[in-house]
Scaffold this motif. Structure first.
Motif, PDB file in Angstrom:
ATOM      1  N   PRO A   9       9.777  -0.646   2.987  1.00 17.38           N
ATOM      2  CA  PRO A   9      10.058  -0.365   4.541  1.00 17.38           C
ATOM      3  C   PRO A   9       9.574   0.845   5.511  1.00 17.38           C
ATOM      4  O   PRO A   9       8.769   1.652   3.865  1.00 17.38           O
ATOM      5  CB  PRO A   9      11.421   0.203   3.940  1.00 17.38           C
ATOM      6  CG  PRO A   9      11.881   0.643   2.602  1.00 17.38           C
ATOM      7  CD  PRO A   9      10.285  -0.688   2.282  1.00 17.38           C
ATOM      8  N   ARG A  10       9.405   0.830   6.141  1.00 19.78           N
ATOM      9  CA  ARG A  10       9.150   2.230   7.395  1.00 19.78           C
ATOM     10  C   ARG A  10       7.349   2.190   7.205  1.00 19.78           C
ATOM     11  O   ARG A  10       6.397   3.178   7.836  1.00 19.78           O
ATOM     12  CB  ARG A  10       9.723   3.257   7.114  1.00 19.78           C
ATOM     13  CG  ARG A  10      11.017   3.277   8.013  1.00 19.78           C
ATOM     14  CD  ARG A  10      11.367   4.948   7.057  1.00 19.78           C
ATOM     15  NE  ARG A  10      11.740   4.640   6.086  1.00 19.78           N
ATOM     16  CZ  ARG A  10      11.792   6.191   5.489  1.00 19.78           C
ATOM     17  NH1 ARG A  10      12.243   7.680   6.076  1.00 19.78           N
ATOM     18  NH2 ARG A  10      12.605   6.000   4.470  1.00 19.78           N
ATOM     19  N   LEU A  11       6.197   0.886   7.019  1.00 21.35           N
ATOM     20  CA  LEU A  11       4.973   0.483   6.401  1.00 21.35           C
ATOM     21  C   LEU A  11       5.303   0.444   7.980  1.00 21.35           C
ATOM     22  O   LEU A  11       5.108  -1.169   8.028  1.00 21.35           O
ATOM     23  CB  LEU A  11       4.873   0.069   4.916  1.00 21.35           C
ATOM     24  CG  LEU A  11       4.446   1.577   3.729  1.00 21.35           C
ATOM     25  CD1 LEU A  11       4.172   0.514   3.357  1.00 21.35           C
ATOM     26  CD2 LEU A  11       3.763   1.974   4.350  1.00 21.35           C
ATOM     27  N   PRO A  12       3.572   0.076   7.604  1.00 20.40           N
ATOM     28  CA  PRO A  12       3.138  -0.066   9.372  1.00 20.40           C
ATOM     29  C   PRO A  12       2.473  -1.799   8.788  1.00 20.40           C
ATOM     30  O   PRO A  12       2.054  -1.638   8.083  1.00 20.40           O
ATOM     31  CB  PRO A  12       1.787   0.556  10.158  1.00 20.40           C
ATOM     32  CG  PRO A  12       1.487   1.181   8.901  1.00 20.40           C
ATOM     33  CD  PRO A  12       2.705   1.377   8.240  1.00 20.40           C
ATOM     34  N   ARG A  13       3.100  -2.862   9.782  1.00 24.20           N
ATOM     35  CA  ARG A  13       2.374  -4.234   9.701  1.00 24.20           C
ATOM     36  C   ARG A  13       0.855  -4.250   9.687  1.00 24.20           C
ATOM     37  O   ARG A  13       0.521  -4.462  10.869  1.00 24.20           O
ATOM     38  CB  ARG A  13       3.038  -4.939  10.564  1.00 24.20           C
ATOM     39  CG  ARG A  13       4.715  -4.788  10.002  1.00 24.20           C
ATOM     40  CD  ARG A  13       5.692  -5.565  11.463  1.00 24.20           C
ATOM     41  NE  ARG A  13       6.645  -5.731  11.397  1.00 24.20           N
ATOM     42  CZ  ARG A  13       7.965  -5.703  10.126  1.00 24.20           C
ATOM     43  NH1 ARG A  13       7.251  -6.410   9.476  1.00 24.20           N
ATOM     44  NH2 ARG A  13       8.561  -5.109  10.596  1.00 24.20           N
ATOM     45  N   GLY A  66      -0.485  -0.582   5.530  1.00 25.42           N
ATOM     46  CA  GLY A  66       0.450  -1.239   4.732  1.00 25.42           C
ATOM     47  C   GLY A  66       0.440  -2.093   4.091  1.00 25.42           C
ATOM     48  O   GLY A  66       1.163  -1.937   3.146  1.00 25.42           O
ATOM     49  N   SER A  70       1.684  -1.215   0.065  1.00 23.36           N
ATOM     50  CA  SER A  70       2.344  -1.734  -0.392  1.00 23.36           C
ATOM     51  C   SER A  70       2.167  -2.087  -2.075  1.00 23.36           C
ATOM     52  O   SER A  70       2.767  -2.254  -2.490  1.00 23.36           O
ATOM     53  CB  SER A  70       3.038  -2.633   0.248  1.00 23.36           C
ATOM     54  OG  SER A  70       3.256  -1.713   1.649  1.00 23.36           O
TER      55      SER A  70
END
Lengths: 527, 245
Positions: free
Chosen positions: A289-293, A297, A301
């Motif tokens: 959650p809350r990581l850029p796509r 990111g 992840s």
């Protein structure tokens, strides 16, 4: 037909020789290892021989069991924390051979005894034989010799049995918590001993130390080293009893090792719990959650999942956590200043990334074919590591603040921790690109390539030393400023650490952009 | 794809020596060779995984070593003997590859699900890739290579360890891909597969390119296997050795 132990020893030496052939860097490392072992052996011999040469039986009765205990505990902890075990003779490789377990165990044990650490330990503890000879004549010397050899066997047995058991524990995901507790217990066991010794030494309370030494002398870690002294004092029964204690301990450890060995040979237990299917979207599954796509990111992840899902990485995280929680406790009782400890902790946290590409192995090819820029690659890895490390360092600073009864110091301690972590990263990141090495394809998270222990140990030592030197200015400023530091410690520490990290990040990224294929080749295990 | 004078030494051993190869756009190109011939080494140098000692590799006109970013963006690669990031689940791994290639989230999701479905890997499968069978891992690797819809596919041993049903499926996908204008280069030592699929072949042995060109010209009126064994210089058992078997 059961082969003796010689084939195993020869195999180990052959593997060592082949590993060195035609690789000047490896040879240099090996020679450095020889020199360091020699220095250790000479210093150890001198220390253990002093009480005998000076004719001080009282000092001998303290030094021998406690020194011996330190050596045994060193064999127990150093592989877990710093070096890893040289698993060039991986038990799994013998699984198909018609070997009885006893024969295999004997062979692997003999192979484990073959090596620099064992040789250096034997030479260092030989100083005890000198002491026994000076104090009690030939009979005592012979008794101590037996004891020293038994002590060496104990050292090797303890390190093999514990790393093997710990590895087996970590392999199945369900028991990883248990393994963490076991290590915590070991760490807790070393704590009190260290405290009493340090506290006693500082108050020059030799009576208390003597009592501890006496108690330790009756435990397996100290008993073998006191055999000669007991003979010198004329207590033959005590000598025999201590020999018995040592032998029983060795026997028990070997039995334990043999049990876990079976597991290591069979391989991973497939106790994977079936996970239920999901209909969430792939990207949502991957990203935290809350990581850029974005690429960044995705990389962060994946790294975060890997720190938890891969045994090698998890082992390093858990070990660091335990050390981080128990070291401050140990030091606080001895009343020493936490400054040095704090810098040490921060640098040690960064060491987790020293061979970050080695963790990935050939899987790193995916990032090379996708052409990930060095800055994104290095930055994302550091970010993922920081997600685990920063909260831990926060906890460490709270523990330190609480132990020293000075909660107001927590922010500035945290600042110093972040500064040293940043400095550590600044040093470690370029090293991780330049000096990466492949892990063997073994499922033992402590297994190291032959000769890799020395490389890892040297890198660790260099980074620790470097971090301490680079963090020194901040440490001095902290001392000079006194109370003011309590207020500005956190922001200054963060700024210092960030600056150091940025320098290292840039260097590492440039190196990576130039050397990605070479790095991939370096971390790909030989097939 | 075109290779110009690629050379690679390992220590003192010459692994690949002066390989020149032109793969026409839109062709289905088979790289044949016995074990240890240098197939993997050649393909690794072509896609930027292994730095050549000399020579150049062009992917769709971009130099793989002078301008790696542009070249790599247009190529899909399935390396052999290389692990995937196998501590991720299948969907996670595809999402990772998609984002790594800078794709839009919606596109990644849609294509990943489609690939997982077509390759029968399970759209909602939450098993880690490390626990997949060898054939499933191969299919997973292929899915990762296809995800960003490259115009050139470089596949190292795509049919190894794959069961016949999946192999047929992969063949199908690749044939449609070539029919749609894509280019496939793949290595193999299975004659039947190459003979059935490819319109061009090259035979590599001991690091030297022995023969290359359109299949019909290389083969002539013999079978590909005959040509291969003759070119590579293999021996046939005479019956006198291994008599104890």
């Amino acid at each position: 037909m059961t082969p003796g132990v010689l084939p195993f020893v020869r195999l180990k030496l052959r593997l060592l020789a082949n590993g060195l052939r035609g690789r000047p860097a490896r040879i240099a490392l090996f020679l450095l290892g020889v020199v360091l072992s020699g220095v250790f052996a000479i210093i150890g011999y001198a220390i253990f021989a002093i009480p005998g040469v000076a004719h001080r039986p009282g000092a001998a009765a303290i030094l021998l069991p406690l020194g011996g205990a330190v050596i045994v505990l060193g064999w127990l902890f150093l592989p877990l924390v710093f070096f890893g075990v040289d698993e060039s003779l991986d038990p799994a490789r013998f699984a198909l051979l018609p070997l009885r377990r006893r024969a295999l165990l004997r062979g692997l044990f003999a192979a484990a005894l073959t090596g620099l650490p064992a040789l250096a330990t034997l030479a260092a503890t030989a100083g005890m034989v000198e002491t026994a000879a000076q104090l009690g004549g030939p009979a005592a010397a012979v008794g101590e010799l037996v004891g020293v050899v038994a002590g060496l066997l104990l050292c090797v047995a303890v390190s093999r049995a514990v790393t093997s058991a710990f590895a087996t524990g970590l392999r199945s995901r369900r028991s990883r918590d248990l393994a963490a507790i076991v290590l915590a217990m070991f760490a807790a066991a070393i704590g009190p001993l260290q405290l009493v010794v340090l506290a006693g030494a500082q108050r020059a309370d030799w009576g208390a130390v003597g009592t501890v030494a006496e108690v330790v002398g009756w435990t397996p870690v100290g008993a073998p080293y006191e055999i000669g002294l007991e003979i010198a004092a004329g207590r033959w029964w005590a000598a025999l009893l201590k020999l018995l204690i040592a032998l029983v301990a060795i026997g028990g450890l070997l039995r334990w090792w043999s049990a876990t060995l079976e597991n290591a040979m069979i391989g991973t237990v497939g106790s994977e719990t079936r996970r239920t299917a999901t209909d969430r979207h792939p990207v949502a599954l991957l990203l935290l959650p809350r990581l850029p796509r974005t690429r960044f990111g995705a990389l962060v992840s994946r790294e975060v999942r890997y720190w938890w899902r891969e045994t090698r990485r998890r082992a390093s995280l858990i070990t660091f956590t335990m050390v981080g929680l128990f070291m401050p406790v140990g030091l606080s009782v001895s009343d020493s200043s936490p400054g040095a400890l704090v810098i040490f902790m921060g640098a040690m946290a960064a060491l987790g990334l020293a061979n970050q590409f080695g963790f990935d192995g050939s899987a790193y090819a995916a990032n090379v074919t996708a052409g990930v820029p060095g800055r994104v690659e290095i930055g994302s890895r550091a970010a993922a590591h920081a997600i685990f490390t920063l909260p831990l360092l926060e906890v460490v600073s709270i523990v330190v603040g609480a132990l020293y009864g000075d909660p107001g110091r927590i922010p500035s301690t945290f600042g110093l921790l972040i500064a040293s972590y940043g400095v550590g990263l600044g040093l470690v990141l370029p090293v991780s690109v330049r000096a990466a090495y492949a892990f063997p394809a073994s499922s033992n998270p402590f297994a190291m390539p032959s000769g890799g222990s020395q490389a890892k140990g040297l890198i660790a030592f260099g980074v620790l030393l470097g971090s301490i030197v680079v963090s020194l200015p901040l440490q001095i400023v902290a001392l000079l400023l006194g109370p003011v530091w309590m207020w500005i410690g956190l922001p200054v520490g963060v700024a210092y650490g960030t600056a150091a990290y940025l320098i290292g990040w840039n260097m590492a990224a440039d190196l990576l952009d130039k050397r990605a294929p070479e790095l991939l080749a370096a971390v790909t295990p030989n097939r | 794809m075109s290779l110009r004078g690629l050379v690679k030494h390992f220590d003192t051993k010459l692994a690949v020596s002066q390989v020149n190869l032109d793969v026409p756009a839109g062709s289905f190109y088979g790289l044949l060779g016995p074990n240890g011939a240098g197939k993997t080494t050649t393909l690794s140098m072509a896609v930027g995984l292994l730095r050549p000692d000399a020579g150049q590799a062009f992917l769709l006109g971009y130099d793989a070593w002078a301008d790696p970013a542009a070249a790599k963006a247009r190529v899909g690669v399935l390396p052999d003997g290389v692990r995937l990031f196998d501590r991720l689940t299948g969907p996670e791994l595809l999402a990772y590859h998609g984002l790594l290639r800078g794709m839009e989230q919606a596109t990644v999701d849609q294509r990943a699900r489609e690939l997982l479905e077509v390759l029968e890997l399970g759209v909602g499968n939450r098993t880690l890739v490390v626990d997949y069978s060898a054939g499933m891992k191969k299919k997973m690797g292929l899915a990762c290579a296809l995800l960003h819809a490259p115009r050139l596919l470089v596949l190292d041993e795509p049919f190894e360890a794959v069961d016949p049903v999946s192999a047929a499926l992969i063949r199908d996908i690749l044939q449609r891909y070539v029919a749609g204008g894509g280019t496939v280069v793949f290595s193999s030592h299975v004659m039947e597969v190459v003979e059935r699929l490819c319109d061009h072949v090259a035979i590599l042995s001991d690091g030297v390119l022995r023969l290359n060109g359109p299949l019909d010209r290389v083969r002539g009126d013999r079978s590909l296997e005959e040509v291969f064994v003759q070119v590579v210089g293999g021996r046939v058992a005479t019956g006198s050795e291994l008599a104890w078997l």
